[in-house]
Scaffold this motif. Structure first.
Motif: not given
Ligand SMILES: Cc1cc2nc3c(=O)[nH]c(=O)nc-3n(C[C@H](O)[C@H](O)[C@H](O)COP(=O)(O)OP(=O)(O)OC[C@H]3O[C@@H](n4cnc5c(N)ncnc54)[C@H](O)[C@@H]3O)c2cc1C
Length: 430
Positions: A315-318, A343-350
């Protein structure tokens, strides 16, 4: 099948990440072809525990209605260490729009996503079609995918190729993207039993005895999913000892299921093994290509966060991709967008990876002193309500918190729009 498809986005893999991305792009009028190597969506022991945030997201996407009868709320969690209750979580106390971790088998989720997407003319799902290689243009940019073999081979040319083929993705290497696998010290064996009357269907149990760790999760339909750890790579040795070895492990962790496991699990074919590892991929994109879901960041099964991140990636990428495709020069805009996506998704995955690795370290502690320390730590958290609430928010409610407090904006529900103008496609090298 056509020998050549021209599309805007080609997605490899119709798992939760690939199908959600396909749906969200097609809603925005973008032409998307999703390739799935399997003919059907049958899978067991896959992505069945959904986080409250993932359920909230499915609701925002208008998909929960399609999943009625397939969902089972987990309202309470109990952690027992050495037979004593050391930590409980009552999810009804957390005041978020979606409070409960929820059991949802993956086949109905995938079917609901595919059905919703199939209503949009811009969406094509090719089932039983495996991507076999990447195509590149004269400048080395990824320009689509080769599929099938021999007389059945065909090409899908695309401005962007999205790799959503899961935890063993070979396309990371093909795209020249480095990745690192962090194996955890243990693997997990899963099986299911009928849900006994003595179990509350809404309570999830974690049982720890020294370095042994088991989970008991009521699931749909009227079953209980049971998993326990084994030392890494020791499944073969356990199997050699016959199914009695599994029965013995159940006697140790859940003696109340001893009779049932002997009745219902008579050989190893009723079990599934999960090789537990996590992956770190420093760079998720290359020119013309981006990784999403497990291909970008395989997580462990602890706390059930794999599908959660797969859905959020999509949903972020689309919207980022849809916007880039509208630019006069879509190729550089797509590359900028896919880098911004990471950059937007990495902190939450980490954050999730960190919580999982800490939990795993705690679960595998053995010996009287480490176990006593673990028990004390769980008890401390249990008594400190604000600390527990903070932990739960980090694990389960961070997306709802970020969106509801305005820290994150998710472009979630555009109405479907008519097909878009054709994007200029790159020439493919011979
Ligand atoms: C045993 C097990 C239990 C799990 N339990 C949970 C849980 O309880 N909760 C949770 O949140 N997560 C769980 N996970 C993790 C969860 O399943 C994944 O995080 C999630 O499915 C990732 O979604 P994805 O779309 O990225 O990849 P996947 O779901 O792996 O989908 C990838 C798709 O790509 C297809 N594919 C692969 N190669 C090709 C190719 N060359 N061409 C075309 N198609 C291809 C595959 O067939 C598959 O359909 C579990 C995983 C396993 C293995």
């Amino acid at each position: 099948l056509d020998a050549r498809w021209d599309t805007e986005v080609c997605v490899i893999g119709a798992g939760p990440a690939g199908l959600t991305l396909g749906l969200e792009l097609a809603k925005r009028g973008r032409r998307v072809v999703v390739l799935e190597q399997k003919a059907g969506f049958e899978r067991s022991f896959r992505g069945e525990a959904m986080s409250p945030d993932a359920i909230w997201l499915l609701d925002q996407l208008g998909l929960l209605g399609r999943l009625r009868g397939q969902l089972l709320e987990t309202r309470r969690m109990e952690v027992c260490d050495g037979g004593r209750l050391v930590l409980t979580a009552d999810f009804s106390r957390y005041d978020w729009p979606s409070r409960y971790p929820t059991e949802l088998p993956q086949p109905p989720l995938l079917a609901a996503l595919a059905e919703a997407a199939a209503q949009l003319p811009q969406f094509t799902l090719l089932r039983g079609e495996a991507a076999t290689g990447l195509m590149r243009d004269g400048g080395g940019r990824v320009a689509g995918v080769r599929c099938g073999t021999g007389a059945d081979a065909f090409e899908v040319r695309a401005a962007l190729t999205v790799v959503a083929d899961g935890r063993f993705s070979p396309f990371r290497e093909q795209a020249g993207l480095a990745w690192r696998k962090i194996p955890l010290g243990r693997d997990f064996v899963w099986f299911k039993l009928p849900l006994p009357d003595s179990f509350d269907p809404h309570t999830y149990h974690v049982r720890l005895i020294g370095g042994a760790h088991g989970v008991l999760m009521p699931t749909v339909p009227d079953q209980i999913r049971i998993g326990f750890n084994i030392p890494k790579g020791e499944l073969r040795a356990l199997r050699r000892d016959g199914i009695a070895a599994l029965h013995g492990r159940v006697d140790e962790l859940a003696p109340e299921l001893g009779d049932s496991v002997r009745t219902h699990v008579r050989d190893w074919s009723s079990t599934a093994m999960l090789d537990i590892f996590t992956t770190v991929v420093p760079q998720w994109s290359a020119p013309g290509l981006v990784l999403i879901g497990d291909a970008a960041h395989t997580l462990t099964p602890i706390l059930g966060l794999g599908v959660h991140h797969a859905l959020i990636d999509a949903v972020v990428l689309a919207p980022m991709v849809a916007e880039a495709l509208d630019r006069p020069a879509p190729s550089p805009a797509l590359d900028v967008a896919t880098q911004a996506f990471q950059r937007r998704r990495e902190p939450s995955v980490a954050l999730s990876r960190g919580v999982q690795l800490r939990q795993e370290r705690a679960f595998k502690l053995a010996g009287p002193v480490p176990v006593a320390l673990r028990t004390a730590a769980y008890r401390l958290i249990d008594r400190a309500a604000p600390v527990k609430a903070r932990l739960m928010t980090d694990i389960y409610y961070s997306l709802q918190q970020a969106v509801l407090t305005g820290r994150e904006h998710l472009d979630l529900s555009p109405s479907p729009v008519p097909p878009h103008r054709t994007t200029e496609l790159p020439e493919v090298a011979a």
